[in-house]
Design a protein around this motif. Structure first.
Motif, PDB file in Angstrom:
ATOM      1  N   GLN A   1       3.121   5.949  -3.173  1.00  0.00           N
ATOM      2  CA  GLN A   1       4.259   6.638  -3.794  1.00  0.00           C
ATOM      3  C   GLN A   1       4.080   6.719  -5.317  1.00  0.00           C
ATOM      4  N   HIS A   2       3.592   5.635  -5.948  1.00  0.00           N
ATOM      5  CA  HIS A   2       3.388   5.653  -7.393  1.00  0.00           C
ATOM      6  C   HIS A   2       2.391   6.736  -7.790  1.00  0.00           C
TER       7      HIS A   2
ATOM      8  N   LYS B   1       0.828  -1.207   0.000  1.00  0.00           N
ATOM      9  CA  LYS B   1       0.000   0.000   0.000  1.00  0.00           C
ATOM     10  C   LYS B   1       0.864   1.259   0.000  1.00  0.00           C
ATOM     11  N   TRP B   2       1.958   1.244   0.739  1.00  0.00           N
ATOM     12  CA  TRP B   2       2.839   2.419   0.755  1.00  0.00           C
ATOM     13  C   TRP B   2       3.455   2.655  -0.632  1.00  0.00           C
ATOM     14  N   LEU B   3       3.804   1.568  -1.337  1.00  0.00           N
ATOM     15  CA  LEU B   3       4.355   1.705  -2.693  1.00  0.00           C
ATOM     16  C   LEU B   3       3.292   2.236  -3.651  1.00  0.00           C
TER      17      LEU B   3
ATOM     18  N   TYR C   1      -2.165  -5.069  -8.246  1.00  0.00           N
ATOM     19  CA  TYR C   1      -1.181  -4.011  -8.462  1.00  0.00           C
ATOM     20  C   TYR C   1      -0.379  -3.820  -7.173  1.00  0.00           C
ATOM     21  N   PRO C   2       0.939  -3.528  -7.254  1.00  0.00           N
ATOM     22  CA  PRO C   2       1.804  -3.284  -8.432  1.00  0.00           C
ATOM     23  C   PRO C   2       2.539  -4.529  -8.925  1.00  0.00           C
TER      24      PRO C   2
ATOM     25  N   SER D   1       8.716  -1.274 -12.588  1.00  0.00           N
ATOM     26  CA  SER D   1       7.701  -0.574 -13.384  1.00  0.00           C
ATOM     27  C   SER D   1       6.844   0.315 -12.493  1.00  0.00           C
ATOM     28  N   ASN D   2       6.394   1.457 -13.046  1.00  0.00           N
ATOM     29  CA  ASN D   2       5.607   2.412 -12.260  1.00  0.00           C
ATOM     30  C   ASN D   2       4.688   3.192 -13.194  1.00  0.00           C
ATOM     31  N   LEU D   3       3.824   4.017 -12.588  1.00  0.00           N
ATOM     32  CA  LEU D   3       2.818   4.756 -13.352  1.00  0.00           C
ATOM     33  C   LEU D   3       3.422   5.910 -14.140  1.00  0.00           C
ATOM     34  N   VAL D   4       4.484   6.523 -13.631  1.00  0.00           N
ATOM     35  CA  VAL D   4       5.100   7.652 -14.336  1.00  0.00           C
ATOM     36  C   VAL D   4       5.619   7.203 -15.695  1.00  0.00           C
TER      37      VAL D   4
END
Length: 402
Positions: A47-48, A42-44, A104-105, A147-150
């Motif tokens: 941040q995403h 959840k913390w990750l 996710y993630p 991998s991330n949303l940005v």
């Protein structure tokens, strides 16, 4: 699958502080209303989303109900807004919805283009199907945790710039003039639409010429405006301070949760070790009880014999119970006797009582015979151990039945 209509936004003005506070609140909820994400990520997820909003403020997080093809519904996080792209040296905004599914993630999100009623999805688009589902290489090659949303939004902008997925609908009105916001290229096809940006009017007027606003010298109006500005500044400062405090509290709680999880693992490991040790001690207790029964039986069998005989010779106190025990006793006695003889020969050669060649000959003969007795004793001991194991196994089966 088609995205369900999003619920009403749960957040108001899209300030970074308010967005962080909103994410902290929804991700820290417990019970039936909590979001179905794993606690350790959840913390990750937070941040995403915070990084995504910093990079692309046109996308805003919210919670909404997602409906699967089988009719199952679940409350999930989504990033709703527009993704900018550059096409023919002009910047356009493509409306999208990025759903963060339960996995996710560790697995990729689900991305939809969200056309308005004046838009249509391009037929046979290489990365967007007719339902609006987006499938680009970055999604299919999603790798946790890099991998991330940005990076996802950057890839969306890049692929949309190569081939825009949305176009404006052709207007059947025979009006020769196209509606505002629609332009045509040299090939006669429609160009991607730019969703209009609506700018809220200022509560104090536009400040430009004409009859829109008039300046007044009324002192009370000036004081009222100054007071409102001062209150807005204080309110913004208080909200920012409260957001930082809540963010620090949430970070501390997440750290404490990690420590508690590590302690839980240590306690489970300790309990397992204690259970294994308990099982081993119980097995040893069964062995002791069995040996105790054997010794007590032997004492009962021989106690009456000792009373009848009276004074017993030490050499006759023990009676060998089987052939293997008698053979072991003979081999051990011969081994020890030869050890004593060799010791006496060593003392004799030191004192010069016998010649050296006679000493070597006798030691060689005695050592050969001693080796034979020791090898025989070793084999007899192995046979006795095998017989004892078989006897204990039979007694253990009797205990289990009783």
């Amino acid at each position: 699958m088609a995205p369900p209509p999003p619920e009403a936004a749960i957040h108001s003005p899209s300030s970074p502080q308010y967005t962080q506070q909103f994410l902290s609140n929804v991700l820290s909820q417990r019970g039936p209303s909590s979001l179905p994400y794993s606690e350790d990520v959840k913390w990750l997820i937070r941040q995403h989303l915070v990084s995504l909003i910093d990079m692309c403020p046109s996308l805003q997080p919210r919670t909404a109900t997602f409906t699967y093809n089988d009719g199952r519904t679940v409350n999930l996080l989504q990033a709703n807004g527009t993704v900018p792209m550059v096409y023919l040296d002009a910047t356009y905004n493509i409306p999208v919805i990025i759903w963060l599914l339960e996995s996710y993630p560790r697995q990729s999100p689900l991305v939809f283009v969200n056309p308005t009623r004046h838009m249509v999805v391009k037929d046979s688009h290489p990365f967007v199907n007719s339902s609006g589902i987006v499938s680009i290489p970055y999604l299919t090659n999603w790798v946790y945790p890099s991998s991330n949303l940005v990076e996802l939004v950057r890839n969306l902008s890049n692929f949309f710039s190569r081939d825009p997925p949305l176009y404006t609908k052709r207007n059947p009105n025979p009006n020769p003039h196209p509606p505002p916001g629609t332009s045509f290229s040299n090939s006669g096809s429609t160009r991607p639409v730019i969703p209009p940006r609506v700018h809220p009017p200022s509560p104090y007027g536009s400040g430009s010429g004409g009859e829109v606003g008039r300046k007044t010298d009324d002192r009370s109006e000036v004081d009222k405006k100054n007071a409102i500005d001062e209150l807005m500044v204080k309110l913004h400062s208080d909200i920012e301070g409260l957001g930082k405090v809540r963010e620090a509290d949430m970070e501390g709680l997440f750290n404490a949760q990690g420590v508690l999880r590590r302690r839980e693992e240590e306690l489970r490991k300790g309990v397992k070790e204690m259970l294994d040790e308990k099982e081993g001690l119980e097995q040893q207790l069964q062995m002791v009880l069995m040996n105790t029964d054997v010794l007590e039986g032997w004492v009962r069998d021989n106690e009456t014999k000792v009373k009848k005989i009276g004074n017993v010779d030490v050499d006759e106190a023990f009676e060998l119970c089987d052939r293997l025990s008698k053979q072991m006793s003979d081999c051990t006695a011969s081994d020890l006797a030869m050890e004593d003889v060799i010791y006496s020969l060593d003392k004799a050669i030191q004192d010069g009582a016998i010649p050296f060649d006679q000493y070597l000959r006798n030691v060689r003969l005695l050592s050969r015979e001693q080796f034979i007795h020791r090898a025989t004793a070793s084999k007899v001991k192995a046979a006795q151990m095998q017989a004892q194991v078989s006897h204990m196994a039979s007694r253990l089966s009797q205990y289990a039945l009783s």
